[in-house]
Scaffold this motif. Sequence first.
Motif, short mmCIF file in Angstrom:
data_model
loop_
_atom_site.label_atom_id
_atom_site.label_comp_id
_atom_site.label_asym_id
_atom_site.label_seq_id
_atom_site.Cartn_x
_atom_site.Cartn_y
_atom_site.Cartn_z
N THR A 105 0.83 -1.17 0.02
CA THR A 105 -0.05 -0.01 -0.10
C THR A 105 0.84 1.30 0.12
O THR A 105 1.90 1.42 0.48
CB THR A 105 -0.97 -0.04 1.31
N THR A 106 0.44 2.32 -0.62
CA THR A 106 1.08 3.68 -0.86
C THR A 106 1.14 4.27 0.39
O THR A 106 2.10 4.82 1.15
CB THR A 106 0.44 4.38 -2.08
N ILE A 107 -0.04 4.62 0.99
CA ILE A 107 -0.41 5.11 2.26
C ILE A 107 -0.33 4.26 3.42
O ILE A 107 -1.29 3.24 3.59
CB ILE A 107 -1.68 5.90 2.38
N LYS A 108 0.83 4.17 4.17
CA LYS A 108 0.98 3.27 5.27
C LYS A 108 0.13 3.50 6.51
O LYS A 108 -0.13 4.69 6.97
CB LYS A 108 2.46 3.30 5.87
N PRO A 109 -0.12 2.24 7.14
CA PRO A 109 -0.78 2.59 8.48
C PRO A 109 -0.06 3.46 9.46
O PRO A 109 1.14 3.39 9.42
CB PRO A 109 -1.22 1.15 8.87
N LYS A 110 -0.68 4.14 10.35
CA LYS A 110 0.12 4.62 11.54
C LYS A 110 0.37 3.89 12.74
O LYS A 110 1.25 4.20 13.53
CB LYS A 110 -0.92 6.09 11.99
N LEU A 111 -0.50 2.55 12.56
CA LEU A 111 -0.05 1.80 13.80
C LEU A 111 -0.60 0.22 13.33
O LEU A 111 -1.83 0.38 12.90
CB LEU A 111 -0.84 2.12 14.96
N LEU A 112 0.32 -0.63 13.59
CA LEU A 112 -0.23 -1.91 13.61
C LEU A 112 -0.41 -2.39 15.11
O LEU A 112 0.51 -2.67 15.88
CB LEU A 112 0.58 -2.97 12.96
N LEU A 113 -1.61 -2.71 15.67
CA LEU A 113 -1.71 -3.20 16.90
C LEU A 113 -2.00 -4.65 16.82
O LEU A 113 -3.01 -5.17 16.17
CB LEU A 113 -3.07 -2.56 17.71
N SER A 114 -1.06 -5.45 17.37
CA SER A 114 -1.16 -7.01 17.19
C SER A 114 -1.15 -7.76 18.12
O SER A 114 -0.58 -7.56 19.44
CB SER A 114 0.08 -7.46 16.11
N GLY A 115 -2.02 -8.72 18.51
CA GLY A 115 -2.35 -9.50 19.36
C GLY A 115 -1.21 -10.49 19.85
O GLY A 115 -0.48 -10.86 19.09
N SER A 116 -1.27 -10.97 21.10
CA SER A 116 -0.25 -11.90 21.81
C SER A 116 -0.74 -12.36 22.95
O SER A 116 -1.98 -11.98 22.98
CB SER A 116 1.26 -11.36 21.78
N ALA A 117 -0.24 -13.10 23.83
CA ALA A 117 -0.75 -13.59 25.25
C ALA A 117 0.44 -13.45 26.11
O ALA A 117 1.44 -13.61 25.73
CB ALA A 117 -1.18 -14.96 24.88
N ILE A 118 -0.16 -13.31 27.55
CA ILE A 118 0.78 -13.48 28.61
C ILE A 118 1.52 -14.67 28.39
O ILE A 118 2.62 -15.04 29.44
CB ILE A 118 0.31 -13.39 29.80
N GLY A 119 0.94 -15.93 27.71
CA GLY A 119 1.98 -17.23 27.54
C GLY A 119 3.20 -16.78 26.97
O GLY A 119 4.23 -17.82 26.95
N TRP A 120 3.54 -15.51 26.42
CA TRP A 120 5.02 -15.26 26.11
C TRP A 120 5.89 -15.39 27.20
O TRP A 120 7.18 -15.81 26.93
CB TRP A 120 4.94 -13.61 25.39
N TYR A 121 5.49 -15.14 28.21
CA TYR A 121 6.39 -15.24 29.39
C TYR A 121 7.00 -16.75 29.95
O TYR A 121 7.75 -16.75 30.74
CB TYR A 121 5.89 -14.72 30.53
N GLY A 122 6.14 -17.65 29.53
CA GLY A 122 6.44 -19.29 29.80
C GLY A 122 5.70 -19.12 31.40
O GLY A 122 5.32 -18.35 32.12
N THR A 123 6.00 -20.40 31.80
CA THR A 123 5.92 -20.54 33.17
C THR A 123 6.72 -20.10 34.36
O THR A 123 7.81 -20.45 34.26
CB THR A 123 5.35 -22.19 33.42
N GLN A 124 6.21 -19.18 35.14
CA GLN A 124 7.24 -18.65 36.02
C GLN A 124 6.41 -18.49 37.45
O GLN A 124 7.21 -17.58 38.29
CB GLN A 124 7.85 -17.28 35.25
N GLY A 125 5.47 -19.38 37.63
CA GLY A 125 5.06 -19.58 38.97
C GLY A 125 4.46 -18.14 39.54
O GLY A 125 3.83 -17.52 38.72
N ASP A 126 4.74 -17.70 40.83
CA ASP A 126 4.20 -16.43 41.45
C ASP A 126 5.22 -15.06 41.54
O ASP A 126 4.99 -14.15 41.92
CB ASP A 126 3.92 -16.65 42.88
N LYS A 127 6.31 -15.41 40.42
CA LYS A 127 6.95 -14.25 40.20
C LYS A 127 6.45 -13.11 39.48
O LYS A 127 5.83 -13.37 38.43
CB LYS A 127 8.20 -14.57 39.17
#
Length: 331
Positions: A105-127
């Motif tokens: 596209t010629t006119i670019k978006p001003k922002l891409l808001l993209s999903g993810s999840a807290i699973g990114w941090y992996g298993t870290q208990g009560d830290k």
Amino acid sequence: MNILISGGSGFLGSAFSRELMARSRVQNKNVNITWLTRDSSQAHPDDINMMTYEELAQSDMSFEVIVNLAGAGIADSRWSDERKEQLLASRIQPTEALLAFIARTTIKPKLLLSGSAIGWYGTQGDKSLTESSGFETDFAHKLCDDWEQLALKAMNHGVPVAIVRTGIVIHPEGGMLGKLLTPFKMGVGGQLGDGKQIMSWISREDWVGAAIFIIEQHLANHTSEGHHASEQHHTNVSSSDNVLETANDTPAVVYNLTAPNPVTNHTFTKALGTWLHRPTFFTLPEFLLKLMFGEMSTLLIDGQKVLPKALLEAGYEFKQPTFKQALTEQE
């Protein structure tokens, strides 16, 4: 303002769209929302536009904001090898289509808001984990990280990226709460394992409010000057804030979309039983959860204490900061 949403008809995307349209009417602003879909005949609200992925590949439209939420539910079924491939493909393929559109596209978006999840941090208990925390490697982390790294390639085209790592979203229309309502109403709901695992949650109303807050904050501060595309390298979060350190001068940030008051599974169970006026005597022991769900049981047994540090520091005010409020103050 034109907004393109992948996953727009889903549990989060539909609520996000409704709130955007409601605010636009109150504020007398012109907001046009387009949902990306694989099925052109999909039912949708009258004030929502529809676009297939095939149409996107040929479109010359411009969008100020792209919101990328498409992805199969990680807790919907047991993690077989085939299911793991489906979970990844359901995130990667829509993101690749959006990146191809951004590149063309010629006119670019001003922002891409993209999903993810807290699973990114992996298993870290009560830290306590914030946006500057590291991760433990497991399947959930790899799934989230592959999705995030792909979305960040939008920076190569001068498009800023905001990654939102979402916790357990609370609303009776869907998500974890929607699945639990039936057994709890039948009086057979109960805690999982020892109940000590920490659950990082957010009400759907606050998820929607936070996502809109992030977008509005970015657009208010947006400048197109000084952003140059360059090759994307792997990123790490700055130790002091939520800005991702990259080899690219286009900005990228990450937000934890969780409430500031995580709860244990025991507290969650008792609060849900009280809300529904049902007993919560049953307990599903850890060995049975592992037998029933296999590797996916980590989502139920192993806790995560993920805090919304960046969101709070940016000035977002939670409407439902406690779990009791999330249950009793539903829209």
